[in-house]
Motif scaffolding. Sequence first.
Motif, PDB file in Angstrom:
ATOM      1  N   ILE A   1       1.332   6.501  -4.626  1.00  0.00           N
ATOM      2  CA  ILE A   1       1.714   5.555  -3.808  1.00  0.00           C
ATOM      3  C   ILE A   1       3.393   5.476  -4.331  1.00  0.00           C
ATOM      4  CG2 ILE A   1       1.613   2.957  -3.836  1.00  0.00           C
ATOM      5  CD1 ILE A   1      -1.258   3.051  -4.115  1.00  0.00           C
ATOM      6  N   GLN A   2       3.679   5.523  -5.422  1.00  0.00           N
ATOM      7  CA  GLN A   2       5.138   5.207  -5.973  1.00  0.00           C
ATOM      8  C   GLN A   2       5.829   6.534  -5.341  1.00  0.00           C
ATOM      9  OE1 GLN A   2       5.358   2.704  -7.608  1.00  0.00           O
ATOM     10  NE2 GLN A   2       3.219   2.660  -7.804  1.00  0.00           N
ATOM     11  N   ILE A   3       5.401   7.749  -5.255  1.00  0.00           N
ATOM     12  CA  ILE A   3       6.052   9.012  -4.606  1.00  0.00           C
ATOM     13  C   ILE A   3       6.163   8.467  -2.953  1.00  0.00           C
ATOM     14  CG2 ILE A   3       5.891  11.220  -3.844  1.00  0.00           C
ATOM     15  CD1 ILE A   3       4.347  11.778  -6.283  1.00  0.00           C
ATOM     16  N   ASP A   4       5.183   8.091  -2.183  1.00  0.00           N
ATOM     17  CA  ASP A   4       5.076   7.761  -1.057  1.00  0.00           C
ATOM     18  C   ASP A   4       6.164   6.503  -0.724  1.00  0.00           C
ATOM     19  OD1 ASP A   4       3.260   9.772  -0.529  1.00  0.00           O
ATOM     20  OD2 ASP A   4       1.598   8.119  -0.475  1.00  0.00           O
ATOM     21  N   GLU A   5       6.216   5.528  -1.515  1.00  0.00           N
ATOM     22  CA  GLU A   5       6.986   4.424  -1.236  1.00  0.00           C
ATOM     23  C   GLU A   5       8.284   4.608  -1.487  1.00  0.00           C
ATOM     24  OE1 GLU A   5       6.178   1.085  -0.041  1.00  0.00           O
ATOM     25  OE2 GLU A   5       4.443   2.014   0.497  1.00  0.00           O
ATOM     26  N   GLY A   6       8.510   5.597  -2.473  1.00  0.00           N
ATOM     27  CA  GLY A   6       9.878   5.988  -3.015  1.00  0.00           C
ATOM     28  C   GLY A   6      10.534   6.702  -1.861  1.00  0.00           C
TER      29      GLY A   6
ATOM     30  N   ILE B   1      14.254   1.159  -5.653  1.00  0.00           N
ATOM     31  CA  ILE B   1      13.750   2.583  -5.993  1.00  0.00           C
ATOM     32  C   ILE B   1      13.772   2.708  -7.408  1.00  0.00           C
ATOM     33  CG2 ILE B   1      14.289   5.038  -5.984  1.00  0.00           C
ATOM     34  CD1 ILE B   1      15.372   4.762  -3.128  1.00  0.00           C
ATOM     35  N   TYR B   2      14.762   2.099  -8.105  1.00  0.00           N
ATOM     36  CA  TYR B   2      14.809   2.224  -9.671  1.00  0.00           C
ATOM     37  C   TYR B   2      13.784   1.209 -10.365  1.00  0.00           C
ATOM     38  CZ  TYR B   2      16.378   1.529 -14.461  1.00  0.00           C
ATOM     39  OH  TYR B   2      16.385   1.794 -15.827  1.00  0.00           O
ATOM     40  N   ASN B   3      13.846  -0.175  -9.876  1.00  0.00           N
ATOM     41  CA  ASN B   3      12.955  -1.090 -10.586  1.00  0.00           C
ATOM     42  C   ASN B   3      11.732  -0.938 -10.095  1.00  0.00           C
ATOM     43  OD1 ASN B   3      15.056  -2.215 -11.823  1.00  0.00           O
ATOM     44  ND2 ASN B   3      15.699  -3.616  -9.815  1.00  0.00           N
ATOM     45  N   ASP B   4      11.089  -0.763  -8.907  1.00  0.00           N
ATOM     46  CA  ASP B   4       9.772  -0.956  -8.359  1.00  0.00           C
ATOM     47  C   ASP B   4       9.041   0.468  -8.215  1.00  0.00           C
ATOM     48  OD1 ASP B   4      10.039  -3.455  -8.182  1.00  0.00           O
ATOM     49  OD2 ASP B   4      10.984  -3.400  -6.354  1.00  0.00           O
ATOM     50  N   ARG B   5       9.835   1.531  -8.267  1.00  0.00           N
ATOM     51  CA  ARG B   5       9.349   2.831  -8.258  1.00  0.00           C
ATOM     52  C   ARG B   5       9.424   3.862  -9.528  1.00  0.00           C
ATOM     53  NH1 ARG B   5       5.824   0.872  -5.686  1.00  0.00           N
ATOM     54  NH2 ARG B   5       6.713  -0.577  -4.018  1.00  0.00           N
ATOM     55  N   LEU B   6      10.599   3.999  -9.920  1.00  0.00           N
ATOM     56  CA  LEU B   6      10.922   4.940 -11.025  1.00  0.00           C
ATOM     57  C   LEU B   6      10.277   4.119 -12.438  1.00  0.00           C
ATOM     58  CD1 LEU B   6      14.754   6.187 -10.416  1.00  0.00           C
ATOM     59  CD2 LEU B   6      12.287   7.425  -9.961  1.00  0.00           C
TER      60      LEU B   6
ATOM     61  N   VAL C   1       7.369  -5.251  -7.780  1.00  0.00           N
ATOM     62  CA  VAL C   1       7.093  -5.584  -6.341  1.00  0.00           C
ATOM     63  C   VAL C   1       5.963  -4.516  -5.949  1.00  0.00           C
ATOM     64  CG1 VAL C   1       7.756  -5.557  -3.805  1.00  0.00           C
ATOM     65  CG2 VAL C   1       9.457  -6.433  -5.543  1.00  0.00           C
ATOM     66  N   LEU C   2       4.692  -4.934  -5.600  1.00  0.00           N
ATOM     67  CA  LEU C   2       3.654  -4.331  -5.487  1.00  0.00           C
ATOM     68  C   LEU C   2       3.208  -4.348  -3.946  1.00  0.00           C
ATOM     69  CD1 LEU C   2       1.153  -5.277  -8.463  1.00  0.00           C
ATOM     70  CD2 LEU C   2       2.844  -3.495  -8.359  1.00  0.00           C
ATOM     71  N   THR C   3       2.898  -3.328  -3.386  1.00  0.00           N
ATOM     72  CA  THR C   3       2.316  -3.148  -1.963  1.00  0.00           C
ATOM     73  C   THR C   3       0.853  -3.636  -2.058  1.00  0.00           C
ATOM     74  OG1 THR C   3       1.495  -0.843  -2.246  1.00  0.00           O
ATOM     75  CG2 THR C   3       3.761  -1.152  -1.428  1.00  0.00           C
ATOM     76  N   PRO C   4       0.299  -4.147  -0.816  1.00  0.00           N
ATOM     77  CA  PRO C   4      -1.023  -4.485  -0.875  1.00  0.00           C
ATOM     78  C   PRO C   4      -1.990  -3.435  -1.469  1.00  0.00           C
ATOM     79  CG  PRO C   4       0.059  -5.114   1.047  1.00  0.00           C
ATOM     80  CD  PRO C   4       0.876  -4.291   0.329  1.00  0.00           C
ATOM     81  N   GLU C   5      -1.918  -2.187  -1.176  1.00  0.00           N
ATOM     82  CA  GLU C   5      -2.781  -0.960  -1.461  1.00  0.00           C
ATOM     83  C   GLU C   5      -2.528  -0.941  -3.040  1.00  0.00           C
ATOM     84  OE1 GLU C   5      -5.463   1.863  -1.811  1.00  0.00           O
ATOM     85  OE2 GLU C   5      -5.328   0.256  -0.350  1.00  0.00           O
ATOM     86  N   GLU C   6      -1.285  -0.871  -3.429  1.00  0.00           N
ATOM     87  CA  GLU C   6      -1.024  -0.664  -5.006  1.00  0.00           C
ATOM     88  C   GLU C   6      -1.778  -1.761  -5.754  1.00  0.00           C
ATOM     89  OE1 GLU C   6       2.776  -0.089  -7.745  1.00  0.00           O
ATOM     90  OE2 GLU C   6       3.221  -0.532  -5.477  1.00  0.00           O
TER      91      GLU C   6
END
Length: 207
Positions: free
Chosen positions: A148-153, A45-50, A100-105
Amino acid sequence: MRDINTINRKTKAAAILIFVTILLLISNYFIGLNSKKTNESIQAIYNDRLMVSHYIFQYTNTIHQIKSAAASSPFSEKQKFISGSLQRIRSLDKKYLATVLTPEEKRQFNFFRNQCAAIETMNQNKDWQKLTEWSTQSLQTLEILAQIQIDEGKTTLTTANTMHNGNQFFAQLEIGLFIVLGCLSAYLLVLKKMKVKIKIPEAPGMN
């Protein structure tokens, strides 16, 4: 006969004791595993989203500056300012791609980079009107990336909460097993102290 019954009770109690101990070990293993996964989720959550949300904020701020420069800055300063801004964006790309990126991201981010490349070409060609339009489109792409960050978080946080609840269940299970363990230990101690008195019949008296 009483000796055999006592031994049978001890054997059964010992078997239950071993079974409870194995359950405690299994429960402890799952608690440790869930704790590790929860920690990994929090780090994600910290590294890949925030952190990525912070990068998107920087991207957005820079694109707004480019758009504003294309619309109002003096002609002699436009190209230099926009070129420097795009250079900062390219430097930020390295940090973004390290997460870390999701396919859509990944798809949306590549789309954003292509938009920035197009903006750079328009800057070289001094096509300020098109550059402004493409800046607006790139801002829309950044909005998608932010969502995308909000949803993945939220998804990662839900996973972490689920594992935390699992730890609470196993902790309560351990408390119950420790109570059973204590009762069995006390039972075995009582059986150990029990003395079986065997009455040996006296030899018949001789008259």
